[in-house]
Design a protein around this motif. Structure first.
Motif, PDB file in Angstrom:
ATOM      1  N   VAL A 251       0.815  -1.216   0.000  1.00  0.00           N
ATOM      2  CA  VAL A 251       0.000   0.000   0.000  1.00  0.00           C
ATOM      3  C   VAL A 251       0.851   1.270   0.000  1.00  0.00           C
ATOM      4  O   VAL A 251       0.343   2.348  -0.324  1.00  0.00           O
ATOM      5  CB  VAL A 251      -0.980   0.044   1.206  1.00  0.00           C
ATOM      6  N   GLU A 252       2.133   1.140   0.317  1.00  0.00           N
ATOM      7  CA  GLU A 252       2.974   2.335   0.462  1.00  0.00           C
ATOM      8  C   GLU A 252       2.941   3.231  -0.778  1.00  0.00           C
ATOM      9  O   GLU A 252       2.733   4.453  -0.661  1.00  0.00           O
ATOM     10  CB  GLU A 252       4.411   1.916   0.800  1.00  0.00           C
ATOM     11  N   PRO A 253       3.101   2.682  -2.001  1.00  0.00           N
ATOM     12  CA  PRO A 253       3.059   3.574  -3.177  1.00  0.00           C
ATOM     13  C   PRO A 253       1.646   4.049  -3.535  1.00  0.00           C
ATOM     14  O   PRO A 253       1.494   4.908  -4.418  1.00  0.00           O
ATOM     15  CB  PRO A 253       3.643   2.704  -4.292  1.00  0.00           C
ATOM     16  N   LEU A 254       0.628   3.505  -2.873  1.00  0.00           N
ATOM     17  CA  LEU A 254      -0.761   3.860  -3.190  1.00  0.00           C
ATOM     18  C   LEU A 254      -1.331   4.926  -2.253  1.00  0.00           C
ATOM     19  O   LEU A 254      -2.477   5.365  -2.438  1.00  0.00           O
ATOM     20  CB  LEU A 254      -1.657   2.606  -3.124  1.00  0.00           C
ATOM     21  N   ILE A 255      -0.540   5.351  -1.264  1.00  0.00           N
ATOM     22  CA  ILE A 255      -1.037   6.313  -0.276  1.00  0.00           C
ATOM     23  C   ILE A 255      -1.372   7.644  -0.953  1.00  0.00           C
ATOM     24  O   ILE A 255      -0.629   8.140  -1.814  1.00  0.00           O
ATOM     25  CB  ILE A 255       0.003   6.517   0.845  1.00  0.00           C
ATOM     26  N   ARG A 256      -2.517   8.205  -0.573  1.00  0.00           N
ATOM     27  CA  ARG A 256      -2.968   9.488  -1.117  1.00  0.00           C
ATOM     28  C   ARG A 256      -3.499  10.356   0.026  1.00  0.00           C
ATOM     29  O   ARG A 256      -3.834   9.859   1.104  1.00  0.00           O
ATOM     30  CB  ARG A 256      -4.058   9.269  -2.175  1.00  0.00           C
ATOM     31  N   GLN A 257      -3.588  11.656  -0.226  1.00  0.00           N
ATOM     32  CA  GLN A 257      -3.993  12.591   0.821  1.00  0.00           C
ATOM     33  C   GLN A 257      -5.512  12.674   0.988  1.00  0.00           C
ATOM     34  O   GLN A 257      -6.026  12.814   2.094  1.00  0.00           O
ATOM     35  CB  GLN A 257      -3.446  13.995   0.520  1.00  0.00           C
ATOM     36  N   ASP A 258      -6.235  12.585  -0.137  1.00  0.00           N
ATOM     37  CA  ASP A 258      -7.680  12.784  -0.045  1.00  0.00           C
ATOM     38  C   ASP A 258      -8.411  11.455   0.104  1.00  0.00           C
ATOM     39  O   ASP A 258      -7.911  10.395  -0.296  1.00  0.00           O
ATOM     40  CB  ASP A 258      -8.203  13.527  -1.281  1.00  0.00           C
ATOM     41  N   ARG A 259      -9.598  11.503   0.660  1.00  0.00           N
ATOM     42  CA  ARG A 259     -10.415  10.327   0.917  1.00  0.00           C
ATOM     43  C   ARG A 259     -10.969   9.770  -0.394  1.00  0.00           C
ATOM     44  O   ARG A 259     -11.614  10.496  -1.153  1.00  0.00           O
ATOM     45  CB  ARG A 259     -11.568  10.748   1.836  1.00  0.00           C
TER      46      ARG A 259
END
Length: 316
Positions: A251-259
């Protein structure tokens, strides 16, 4: 007055027991409750030993439940959903969590309950827990004061047919019991066996939570038209510690700021959002009134697409 005790619990099984000594009962989706009357007062205590006498005043009139003056009954307090007519854990929990006397007084009529009684442990000065279930049931049948708010749970010898009916009505499941068995206070073993009816859904991971730097739960969602809809957090299931560590790296490269979810998930403050690219197969019992999964568990990761993860999979 009696000291409250922890009731006997069934173990979970995927298959039905066989043999002439086994009977099956509906697994009522309610709050486990023991009733204690000592000749002076009647108390209701749940399986976690919390007193619930005040929450259900319609059940605690002296001699209301049983013809004897001293007894201990075991059963389930249920409330029906007014729309479906099925037992609703959501509605009985509303009753169970009330504390204001005026609210409880109103709820007697707005959220009526029924005490579904399936065992008797003590009667008129004598413990009967060492007697066979068949004998305890005969005694219960003789002394229980049945009424609209007090019902005796019935037996069937055909567990498979009862399970089929429960599936057709989208009920919780069944409990199989050995008629020759005693009652194990604070016990849990094969004398009682529950078979729960579970459902599967394919979903995408849209968020994760961490413990000590390792993912320990995932927020999952399905697609309803253009919207990615949150349906629950899942932290239990068939994943081992190595799999959780692998997921942490995935999941590390998939992290994003918005919901990514259209709706606002519970536990949002502690959830790290991720791009919904990783699919999972999740098992669950039913949808709650908030349209989230009840008792979800991860079965496996799944190589699925958005078209495989649609909201129409969910049983309403």
């Amino acid at each position: 007055m009696f000291n409250p005790l922890i009731p006997f619990e069934p173990i979970s099984r995927d298959t039905l027991p066989t043999g002439p000594q086994w009977i099956a009962q509906v697994k009522w989706d309610g709050v486990r409750m023991l009733a204690y009357e000592d000749g002076h007062a009647l108390r209701l205590v749940n399986r976690r030993l919390h007193d619930r006498t005040a929450q259900y005043p319609e059940l605690v009139t002296p001699r209301n439940l049983c013809s004897g003056s001293s007894y201990i009954l075991d059963g389930e307090v249920i409330a029906l959903d007014p729309d479906t007519g099925k037992p609703s854990f959501y509605h009985v929990l509303r009753r169970d969590r009330m504390s204001r006397p005026e609210g409880i007084a109103q709820a007697i009529h707005q959220i009526p309950v029924t005490y579904m009684v399936f065992d008797i442990l003590f009667y008129e000065g004598k413990w009967v827990t060492d007697q066979p279930l068949a004998d305890r049931q005969r005694l219960l049948h003789e002394v229980l004061n049945t009424a609209p708010h007090v019902q005796e749970v019935t037996n069937t010898l055909d567990a498979a047919s009862l399970l089929t009916v429960m599936r057709q009505h989208q009920m919780e499941g069944i409990v199989c019991k050995d008629l020759t068995s005693s009652y194990g206070i604070q016990g849990k073993d094969q004398r009682w066996q529950k078979v729960k009816i579970m459902h599967d859904v394919y979903a995408m991971i849209g968020g994760v939570t961490y413990r000590s730097g390792i993912v320990n739960a995932v927020a999952v969602g399905v697609y309803d038209g253009p919207n990615f809809v949150y349906i629950g957090h899942v932290g239990t299931g068939k994943l081992n510690s190595n799999t959780w560590r692998e997921l942490t790296h995935q999941v590390e490269p998939l992290i994003r700021q918005d919901r990514p979810f259209h709706n606002v998930p519970e536990r949002s403050a502690e959830t790290t959002w991720v791009e919904p690219r990783i699919g999972v197969k999740v098992q669950y019992m039913e949808l709650t009134h908030h349209n989230t999964l009840r008792h979800p568990s991860i079965q496996t990761f799944a190589d699925v697409t958005r078209e495989d993860c649609l909201a129409n999979q969910l049983l309403q």
